[in-house]
Design a protein around this motif. Structure first.
Motif, PDB file in Angstrom:
ATOM      1  N   LEU A 139     -26.049  32.170 -90.881  1.00  0.00           N
ATOM      2  CA  LEU A 139     -24.995  31.781 -90.638  1.00  0.00           C
ATOM      3  C   LEU A 139     -25.049  30.509 -89.935  1.00  0.00           C
ATOM      4  N   LYS A 140     -26.062  30.234 -88.899  1.00  0.00           N
ATOM      5  CA  LYS A 140     -26.352  29.306 -88.186  1.00  0.00           C
ATOM      6  C   LYS A 140     -26.710  28.005 -89.196  1.00  0.00           C
ATOM      7  N   ASN A 141     -27.671  28.257 -89.954  1.00  0.00           N
ATOM      8  CA  ASN A 141     -28.180  27.110 -90.907  1.00  0.00           C
ATOM      9  C   ASN A 141     -27.041  26.538 -91.875  1.00  0.00           C
ATOM     10  N   LEU A 142     -26.192  27.466 -92.114  1.00  0.00           N
ATOM     11  CA  LEU A 142     -25.213  26.989 -93.049  1.00  0.00           C
ATOM     12  C   LEU A 142     -24.064  26.332 -92.294  1.00  0.00           C
ATOM     13  N   LEU A 143     -23.756  26.748 -91.269  1.00  0.00           N
ATOM     14  CA  LEU A 143     -22.700  26.217 -90.536  1.00  0.00           C
ATOM     15  C   LEU A 143     -22.996  24.780 -89.927  1.00  0.00           C
ATOM     16  N   GLN A 144     -24.358  24.820 -89.291  1.00  0.00           N
ATOM     17  CA  GLN A 144     -25.006  23.520 -88.979  1.00  0.00           C
ATOM     18  C   GLN A 144     -24.985  22.266 -90.092  1.00  0.00           C
ATOM     19  N   ALA A 145     -25.457  22.970 -91.425  1.00  0.00           N
ATOM     20  CA  ALA A 145     -25.554  21.943 -92.545  1.00  0.00           C
ATOM     21  C   ALA A 145     -24.126  21.230 -92.890  1.00  0.00           C
ATOM     22  N   GLU A 146     -23.158  22.050 -92.565  1.00  0.00           N
ATOM     23  CA  GLU A 146     -21.658  21.632 -92.632  1.00  0.00           C
ATOM     24  C   GLU A 146     -21.255  20.778 -91.562  1.00  0.00           C
ATOM     25  N   GLY A 147     -21.973  20.530 -90.533  1.00  0.00           N
ATOM     26  CA  GLY A 147     -21.575  19.648 -89.447  1.00  0.00           C
ATOM     27  C   GLY A 147     -21.134  20.449 -88.188  1.00  0.00           C
ATOM     28  N   HIS A 148     -21.321  21.702 -88.350  1.00  0.00           N
ATOM     29  CA  HIS A 148     -20.650  22.442 -87.071  1.00  0.00           C
ATOM     30  C   HIS A 148     -21.604  22.395 -85.965  1.00  0.00           C
ATOM     31  N   GLU A 149     -21.218  22.924 -84.799  1.00  0.00           N
ATOM     32  CA  GLU A 149     -22.098  23.025 -83.625  1.00  0.00           C
ATOM     33  C   GLU A 149     -22.001  24.428 -83.112  1.00  0.00           C
ATOM     34  N   ILE A 150     -23.276  25.205 -83.334  1.00  0.00           N
ATOM     35  CA  ILE A 150     -23.319  26.427 -82.912  1.00  0.00           C
ATOM     36  C   ILE A 150     -23.430  26.485 -81.173  1.00  0.00           C
ATOM     37  N   VAL A 151     -22.389  26.868 -80.729  1.00  0.00           N
ATOM     38  CA  VAL A 151     -22.424  26.845 -78.899  1.00  0.00           C
ATOM     39  C   VAL A 151     -23.111  28.097 -78.431  1.00  0.00           C
ATOM     40  N   ALA A 152     -23.410  29.170 -79.110  1.00  0.00           N
ATOM     41  CA  ALA A 152     -23.991  30.241 -78.697  1.00  0.00           C
ATOM     42  C   ALA A 152     -23.960  31.269 -79.813  1.00  0.00           C
ATOM     43  N   GLU A 153     -24.884  32.349 -79.446  1.00  0.00           N
ATOM     44  CA  GLU A 153     -25.323  33.515 -80.321  1.00  0.00           C
ATOM     45  C   GLU A 153     -25.506  34.634 -79.429  1.00  0.00           C
ATOM     46  N   ALA A 154     -24.978  36.064 -80.172  1.00  0.00           N
ATOM     47  CA  ALA A 154     -24.766  37.107 -79.368  1.00  0.00           C
ATOM     48  C   ALA A 154     -25.276  38.463 -80.393  1.00  0.00           C
ATOM     49  N   GLN A 155     -25.849  39.290 -79.696  1.00  0.00           N
ATOM     50  CA  GLN A 155     -26.427  40.446 -80.621  1.00  0.00           C
ATOM     51  C   GLN A 155     -25.410  41.668 -80.701  1.00  0.00           C
ATOM     52  N   ASN A 156     -24.543  41.644 -79.778  1.00  0.00           N
ATOM     53  CA  ASN A 156     -23.456  42.849 -79.902  1.00  0.00           C
ATOM     54  C   ASN A 156     -22.077  42.141 -79.196  1.00  0.00           C
ATOM     55  N   GLY A 157     -21.203  43.146 -79.143  1.00  0.00           N
ATOM     56  CA  GLY A 157     -20.064  42.753 -78.943  1.00  0.00           C
ATOM     57  C   GLY A 157     -19.692  42.489 -77.419  1.00  0.00           C
ATOM     58  N   GLU A 158     -20.482  43.073 -76.557  1.00  0.00           N
ATOM     59  CA  GLU A 158     -20.278  43.018 -75.233  1.00  0.00           C
ATOM     60  C   GLU A 158     -21.074  41.636 -74.703  1.00  0.00           C
ATOM     61  N   GLU A 159     -22.090  41.502 -75.480  1.00  0.00           N
ATOM     62  CA  GLU A 159     -22.776  40.022 -75.110  1.00  0.00           C
ATOM     63  C   GLU A 159     -21.997  39.022 -75.622  1.00  0.00           C
ATOM     64  N   GLY A 160     -21.451  39.165 -76.698  1.00  0.00           N
ATOM     65  CA  GLY A 160     -20.374  38.184 -77.377  1.00  0.00           C
ATOM     66  C   GLY A 160     -19.099  37.950 -76.522  1.00  0.00           C
ATOM     67  N   ILE A 161     -18.685  38.737 -75.784  1.00  0.00           N
ATOM     68  CA  ILE A 161     -17.377  38.594 -75.028  1.00  0.00           C
ATOM     69  C   ILE A 161     -17.919  37.462 -73.782  1.00  0.00           C
ATOM     70  N   LYS A 162     -19.158  37.898 -73.331  1.00  0.00           N
ATOM     71  CA  LYS A 162     -19.576  37.101 -72.350  1.00  0.00           C
ATOM     72  C   LYS A 162     -19.779  35.705 -72.743  1.00  0.00           C
ATOM     73  N   LYS A 163     -20.282  35.583 -73.933  1.00  0.00           N
ATOM     74  CA  LYS A 163     -20.482  34.054 -74.567  1.00  0.00           C
ATOM     75  C   LYS A 163     -19.299  33.674 -74.974  1.00  0.00           C
ATOM     76  N   PHE A 164     -18.073  34.081 -75.090  1.00  0.00           N
ATOM     77  CA  PHE A 164     -16.911  33.794 -75.450  1.00  0.00           C
ATOM     78  C   PHE A 164     -16.505  32.910 -74.407  1.00  0.00           C
ATOM     79  N   GLU A 165     -16.355  33.842 -73.174  1.00  0.00           N
ATOM     80  CA  GLU A 165     -15.588  33.407 -71.910  1.00  0.00           C
ATOM     81  C   GLU A 165     -16.500  32.132 -71.511  1.00  0.00           C
ATOM     82  N   GLU A 166     -17.911  32.071 -71.588  1.00  0.00           N
ATOM     83  CA  GLU A 166     -18.575  30.915 -71.204  1.00  0.00           C
ATOM     84  C   GLU A 166     -18.351  29.663 -72.065  1.00  0.00           C
TER      85      GLU A 166
END
Length: 120
Positions: free
Chosen positions: A17-44
């Protein structure tokens, strides 16, 4: 272009996903391995769009979707599903998922979905 958070327990899926999205010009601001970590990254990071797997350890995508939408009712979340998870997709719609992407997916599919969300 969008700032995107990728939440998936599969390192390979995140990388694809990261490679495909970056190739389209999008910025990957963070990655997370589970929902709990994802919520923290979303807030940040407060991304424009979140891509999130439904099935993950610690906290699944449905629960994380609910919590993200409680933080920001306008959050745009693309749920990534494996084939045969129709009941989970209905549940995700109920909690405000913006779009669905079924694995395995073609690069054009993710591009079209992100474009549609950005037009809204």
């Amino acid at each position: 272009m969008a700032k995107i958070l990728i939440i998936d327990d599969s390192k390979t899926s995140r990388k694809i996903l990261k490679n495909l999205l970056q190739a389209e010009g999008h910025e990957i601001v963070a990655e997370a391995q589970n929902g709990e970590e994802g919520i923290k990254k979303f807030e940040e990071c407060r991304p424009d769009i979140v891509t999130m797997d439904i099935t993950m350890p610690v906290m699944d995508g449905i629960e994380a979707l609910r919590k993200i939408r409680n933080i920001d009712v306008h959050a745009k979340v693309v749920m990534v599903t494996a084939a045969g998870q129709a009941n989970k997709m209905y549940e995700a719609v109920k909690y405000g998922a913006s779009e669905f992407l079924a694995k395995p997916f073609e690069p054009e599919q993710i591009s079209e979905i992100i474009s549609r969300i950005l037009e809204d």
